[in-house]
Design a protein around this motif. Structure first.
Motif, short mmCIF file in Angstrom:
data_model
loop_
_atom_site.label_atom_id
_atom_site.label_comp_id
_atom_site.label_asym_id
_atom_site.label_seq_id
_atom_site.Cartn_x
_atom_site.Cartn_y
_atom_site.Cartn_z
N PRO A 44 0.73 -1.15 -0.11
CA PRO A 44 0.16 -0.34 0.22
C PRO A 44 0.60 1.32 0.05
CG PRO A 44 -0.27 -1.10 2.63
CD PRO A 44 0.69 -2.09 1.42
N GLN A 45 2.47 1.20 0.11
CA GLN A 45 2.86 2.44 0.34
C GLN A 45 2.91 3.21 1.20
OE1 GLN A 45 5.81 2.35 -2.45
NE2 GLN A 45 5.24 0.33 -2.79
N GLN A 47 4.47 3.02 3.72
CA GLN A 47 5.76 3.51 4.64
C GLN A 47 6.16 3.28 5.59
OE1 GLN A 47 7.58 3.23 1.54
NE2 GLN A 47 6.24 3.98 -0.02
N LYS A 101 -8.24 2.72 7.35
CA LYS A 101 -8.06 3.13 6.88
C LYS A 101 -7.79 5.08 7.59
CE LYS A 101 -5.64 4.76 3.32
NZ LYS A 101 -5.12 5.27 1.99
N PRO A 122 7.18 9.91 6.04
CA PRO A 122 7.93 9.70 5.03
C PRO A 122 7.69 10.58 4.00
CG PRO A 122 6.33 8.23 5.87
CD PRO A 122 5.81 9.40 6.45
N VAL A 123 5.90 10.52 3.80
CA VAL A 123 5.85 11.71 2.69
C VAL A 123 5.51 12.87 2.88
CG1 VAL A 123 4.58 9.35 1.93
CG2 VAL A 123 3.96 10.83 3.54
N ASP A 124 6.57 13.32 3.56
CA ASP A 124 6.64 14.85 3.44
C ASP A 124 5.34 15.84 3.15
OD1 ASP A 124 9.14 15.22 3.85
OD2 ASP A 124 9.59 15.49 1.80
N GLN A 140 -2.41 13.54 1.44
CA GLN A 140 -0.77 13.34 1.12
C GLN A 140 -1.18 11.96 2.78
OE1 GLN A 140 0.02 13.10 -1.12
NE2 GLN A 140 -0.29 15.81 -2.41
N THR A 142 -0.82 9.03 4.61
CA THR A 142 -0.34 7.59 4.19
C THR A 142 -1.07 6.87 5.48
OG1 THR A 142 1.33 6.72 4.91
CG2 THR A 142 1.19 7.72 2.88
N GLU B 441 -6.97 4.45 -4.32
CA GLU B 441 -6.37 4.24 -4.15
C GLU B 441 -4.88 3.59 -4.14
OE1 GLU B 441 -7.17 0.04 -2.08
OE2 GLU B 441 -9.39 1.36 -0.64
N LYS B 442 -4.69 3.30 -5.80
CA LYS B 442 -3.82 3.28 -6.78
C LYS B 442 -2.98 4.46 -6.59
CE LYS B 442 -0.93 0.56 -9.01
NZ LYS B 442 -0.06 0.82 -8.26
N ALA B 445 -1.42 5.68 -3.73
CA ALA B 445 -0.41 4.55 -2.80
C ALA B 445 0.90 5.16 -3.93
CB ALA B 445 -0.07 2.98 -3.07
N GLN B 447 1.18 8.20 -5.42
CA GLN B 447 1.95 9.54 -4.95
C GLN B 447 2.05 9.17 -4.10
OE1 GLN B 447 -1.41 12.20 -4.26
NE2 GLN B 447 -0.95 13.91 -5.77
N ALA B 448 2.23 8.31 -2.76
CA ALA B 448 2.50 7.99 -1.16
C ALA B 448 4.15 7.74 -1.37
CB ALA B 448 2.15 7.39 -0.71
N LYS B 449 4.50 6.56 -2.40
CA LYS B 449 5.09 6.44 -3.06
C LYS B 449 6.60 7.22 -4.06
CE LYS B 449 7.60 3.20 -6.44
NZ LYS B 449 7.12 1.90 -6.95
N ARG B 451 6.52 10.76 -3.36
CA ARG B 451 6.68 10.93 -2.74
C ARG B 451 7.89 10.98 -0.98
NH1 ARG B 451 3.16 15.73 -2.07
NH2 ARG B 451 3.93 16.05 -0.02
N PHE B 452 7.46 9.59 -1.26
CA PHE B 452 8.85 8.54 -0.54
C PHE B 452 10.13 8.80 -1.10
CE2 PHE B 452 10.74 4.62 1.17
CZ PHE B 452 10.78 5.14 2.93
N GLU B 453 10.25 8.31 -2.17
CA GLU B 453 11.49 8.40 -2.61
C GLU B 453 11.99 9.94 -3.12
OE1 GLU B 453 10.10 6.36 -6.09
OE2 GLU B 453 9.87 4.54 -5.40
N PHE B 454 11.18 10.85 -3.24
CA PHE B 454 11.87 12.38 -3.31
C PHE B 454 12.02 12.10 -2.22
CE2 PHE B 454 11.63 16.91 -2.88
CZ PHE B 454 12.75 16.99 -4.31
N LYS B 455 11.83 11.99 -1.38
CA LYS B 455 12.10 12.30 0.75
C LYS B 455 14.03 11.27 0.31
CE LYS B 455 11.57 12.03 5.57
NZ LYS B 455 11.15 13.01 5.92
N ARG B 458 16.06 13.31 -1.34
CA ARG B 458 16.00 14.67 -0.62
C ARG B 458 17.37 14.12 0.33
NH1 ARG B 458 11.60 16.85 1.60
NH2 ARG B 458 12.61 15.88 3.42
#
Lengths: 198, 590
Positions: A44-45, A47, A101, A122-124, A140, A142, B441-442, B445, B447-449, B451-455, B458
């Motif tokens: 589910p990302q 994080q 959720k 984790p997602v700013d 944003q 999660t 949901e997709k 997810a 978007q979260a991914k 943002r997480f990768e960008f964080k 950074r």
């Protein structure tokens, strides 16, 4: 003589096919593990790290290397089911409590502006600056709960996302089994009514 | 007027039940005791409330401001006091709450100042804006903001403007009565759409079971002097679906992934044209609409109803029979039983049907699908409902999409004809909302991914930058130290070479301050300074002369050992050869 010819033909074939295979392995080399990508697409990302890995990608790597598939609480039982389908493994009950959720909410009157939650997110999804009030970008968030432990004044709480008109879903049609005589709760003539969807 | 009509596949002919409610003319419903006006009444963004509890409002005053381009404003339906801005149950199958403005009418029904403008003198852009600010939305049922449909495609020329007066759903007669009684305003409203879109022709489609409405419209078109064509189309449900009517009138079939404007066609409901005219020419925003009140009532008829009127109060006007057990909003094919009788009338409410067992006998239980194909023959979109049903039931949503479930308009023809009485549309609605939820949901997810990768990226970059900074600082420190060490090494060598010169230099430098002193005119002070400086210079010279004594008078062996060490250090690149050069043997301490 014939044996030599046969050997020569086989050897030639081996050389040609070997060259083709070698070429193919260079030309069509797959970067990364496609299985990990597929596993990650199911996770589910959030994080959140509740699986014990620092993010969804590391957990996907671990699953590809044989880790259990039931360690992701935000993914829920459905997530376990889909991972089991993908990997051909057995479905196991979730290794944690399944939660609905959630969304983190900062009590802005109590917030002292320490920025610790901003670093933890984790997602700013938290905005704010030192000694300034912080707030959460609801879209944003999660719901990973990682911002809860660092808060020194415990001003962050988790709220379950309630059903509203925008995220409401039609329910699976269920045939009501009623005692005879059939009651009058059935509805519209043509398309079937609401009550059937109860 | 004769013209070649086309046909759409499928369709059904349910009993129309329209005659009950057309006998009486339109009546204006009295102002109710309380108005609950939902802010979100159209497709698109939810309008922001601009009033609060206690505010006095006038009829037509803005209470909800459009949020974004695809969104339409909401206005106070009558004058009165705002009681609250709060969550109330919606006329929606979910029965959930949404933000509403509750108004207590003062009974005066006092209009806000209306600005009457001549739209022909306005720029098209400001006409669209005016429509948005007046809350004009599609009143056929989809409530899409009308101004969003009034921009012609840049690439495709606009061929036909289709005006939908078909009103195919049983029981509903509000468009019929509107066309009979207010045809001229409808025609003038169509004129606005025509001027904005500039189509080659305008076709008004009316089902042939409404001859009075068609005649009234023809007369109005003639009276206004327009060249619109009123076409009577065969009565067949769902001829009033936008895509079906376009098909019947123009022969064009709108593909799944395209909009009708891509084919040079646009479609509006007659009631939308009417409200557009009222908004533009009379400055009246959409605060009321025509609602058919019918079904199990003593006096079925059409009412002009203020938006926000509670449905039970409206139903009472038509004298419902005591065995009424619910209210259906919309028609029997696509409508739904409202969750609560007190929910308000909204812009999408075209009809209220008092529900009872006589009109809507309870359906016998669902039987298994026998794959007879009746649903596929009835489907006006040429889908295969039995296949979609099968996969929806199995929750195999990917397969339902392969069978184009999103082309389904939920008209209910398949459920109507199904011999096994399967609520097919229910399954399709379930599958659609499930697919939408997964899509949401997709996206979240993904978007979260991202943002997480960008964080992470950074943080890594910040770490690298910090390390670089530290390395630079360390290098600078080291360079400084090396320079100091070199200077320290160089200085003793000089002073050791000429200790006398240093002593001699002191008296030489000493007189300099006195030379400058006379300029200030303070000789005594200058002399004092000179002596201090001379003393300091002497002390310095002495100190320097004393320090490097351990390198003086070295024995030849010591000198040789020191030279060897020096050579090794140079070879190992520990020190630069240059600084080592002037200093004879290095300081053993270093």
């Amino acid at each position: 003589m014939e044996i030599a010819l046969a050997i020569a033909i086989m050897a030639l074939g081996a050389v040609v096919l070997g060259a083709a295979l070698g070429f193919a392995s260079i030309k069509f080399k797959v970067e990364g593990d496609p299985l990990v990508e597929k596993i990650e697409a199911i996770l589910p990302q959030t994080q959140c790290g509740q699986c014990g890995y620092p993010g969804c990608r590391p957990y996907a790597d671990a699953i590809a290397n044989g880790e259990e598939i039931n360690k992701c609480p935000p993914g829920g039982t459905e997530g376990v089911q889909r991972l089991a389908d993908l990997l051909g493994r057995e479905v196991k009950p979730l290794d944690a409590e399944e939660k609905p959720k959630q969304l983190a909410i900062i009590d802005e009157n109590t917030c002292i502006g320490c920025t610790l939650c901003i670093q933890a997110c984790p997602v700013d999804a938290i905005v704010g600056a030192a000694k300034q009030m912080h707030t959460i970008i609801a879209q944003q968030c999660t719901g990973c709960e990682l911002c809860l432990p660092p808060c020194p004044v415990e001003c962050i709480r988790m709220e379950v996302i309630q059903e509203n008109i925008d995220n409401w879903k039609w329910k699976y049609p269920v045939v009501e089994i009623k005692a005879a005589p059939i009651s009058a709760s059935d509805t519209t003539g043509g398309s079937g009514g609401m009550k059937e969807a109860a | 007027m004769l013209m070649n009509l086309f046909k759409f596949k499928g369709g059904v002919k349910p009993p129309t039940n329209k005659t009950q409610s057309v006998t009486l003319p339109i009546a204006v419903a009295p102002i109710p005791s309380r108005l609950v006006v939902p802010l979100h009444q159209s497709i698109g963004g939810t309008p922001r409330p601009v009033v609060q509890a206690g505010d006095k409002v006038l009829k037509g005053q803005l209470i909800g401001e459009a949020d974004g381009w695809i969104s339409a404003a909401v206005h106070a339906p009558t004058s009165g006091t705002v009681l609250e801005v709060a969550m109330h149950t919606q006329p929606h199958p979910s029965g959930l709450d949404s933000l509403c403005v509750v108004i207590e009418p003062d009974g005066k029904d006092e209009w806000i100042a209306r600005d009457l403008v001549d739209y022909k003198s306005m720029a098209p852009e400001s006409v669209r804006e005016k429509l948005q600010q007046s809350g004009v939305v599609g009143l056929g049922g989809a409530v899409f903001p009308t101004h969003g449909k009034l921009t012609a495609s840049k690439t495709v020329p606009m061929d036909e403007l289709v005006i939908n007066g078909a009103e195919c759903e049983p029981f509903i007669t509000c468009d019929d009565l509107l066309m009979r009684e207010r045809a001229e305003e409808v025609v003038r409203g169509i004129g606005i759409f025509r001027d904005l879109l500039q189509p080659k022709k305008v076709l008004i489609g009316i089902e042939d079971n409404k001859p009075e409405a068609a005649a009234a419209m023809r007369a109005a078109v003639e009276a206004v002097g327009e060249d619109f064509v009123v076409v009577q189309v065969p009565t067949l449900y769902p001829a009033g679906g936008a895509k079906q009517l376009i098909r019947v009138l123009t022969g064009k079939e709108v593909p799944a992934s395209k909009r009708s404007t891509d084919l040079g066609v646009q479609c509006f409901n007659v009631a939308t044209a009417y409200t557009a005219w009222r908004a533009i020419a009379q400055g009246e925003p959409v605060v009321s609409r025509l609602v058919t009140v019918t079904g199990n009532v003593g006096e079925p008829r059409n009412y002009e109803v203020l938006i926000g009127t509670p449905m039970d109060e409206l139903l009472k006007l038509a004298h419902p029979h005591p065995d009424t057990d619910g209210i259906i909003m919309g028609g029997p094919m696509m409508g739904f039983l409202v969750p609560d009788r007190r929910v308000p009338v909204i812009k999408a409410t075209n009809c209220l049907i008092a529900h009872d067992e006589r009109l809507f006998p309870p359906k016998a239980p669902e039987m298994p699908c026998i794959r007879c194909g009746a649903c596929a023959r009835a489907c006006p979109h040429e889908l295969q409902p039995f296949e979609m049903y099968w996969f929806s039931r199995a929750k195999n949503f990917g397969k339902t999409q392969e069978y184009n479930i999103f082309d389904c308009i939920e008209c209910g023809c398949c459920s109507f004809v199904c011999p096994s009485r399967i609520p097919l549309v229910q399954y399709f609605r379930f599958a659609k909302s499930e697919i939408w939820a997964r899509e949401r949901e997709k996206n979240a997810a993904d978007q979260a991914k991202a943002r997480f990768e960008f964080k992470q990226l950074r943080e890594e970059r910040e770490k690298a930058e910090k390390a670089e900074k530290l390395a630079k600082a360390a290098a600078a420190q080291a360079a400084k130290k090396a320079a100091e060490a070199a200077a320290a090494a160089a200085a003793p060598a000089e002073s050791a070479a000429q200790p006398v010169a240093a002593e001699a230099a002191a008296p030489v430098t000493a007189p300099v301050p006195p030379a400058a002193a006379p300029a200030t005119g303070d000789a005594e002070k200058a002399a004092k300074m000179a002596t201090i400086e001379a003393a300091m210079a002497r002390a310095k010279a002495q100190r320097e002369a004393v320090q490097p004594k351990n390198t003086d008078n070295l024995t030849p062996e010591q000198q040789k050992a020191a030279a060897d060490i020096e050579a090794r250090r140079v070879a190992a690149h520990l020190i630069e050869p240059e600084p080592a050069q002037p200093a004879a043997p290095p300081d053993p301490k270093s």
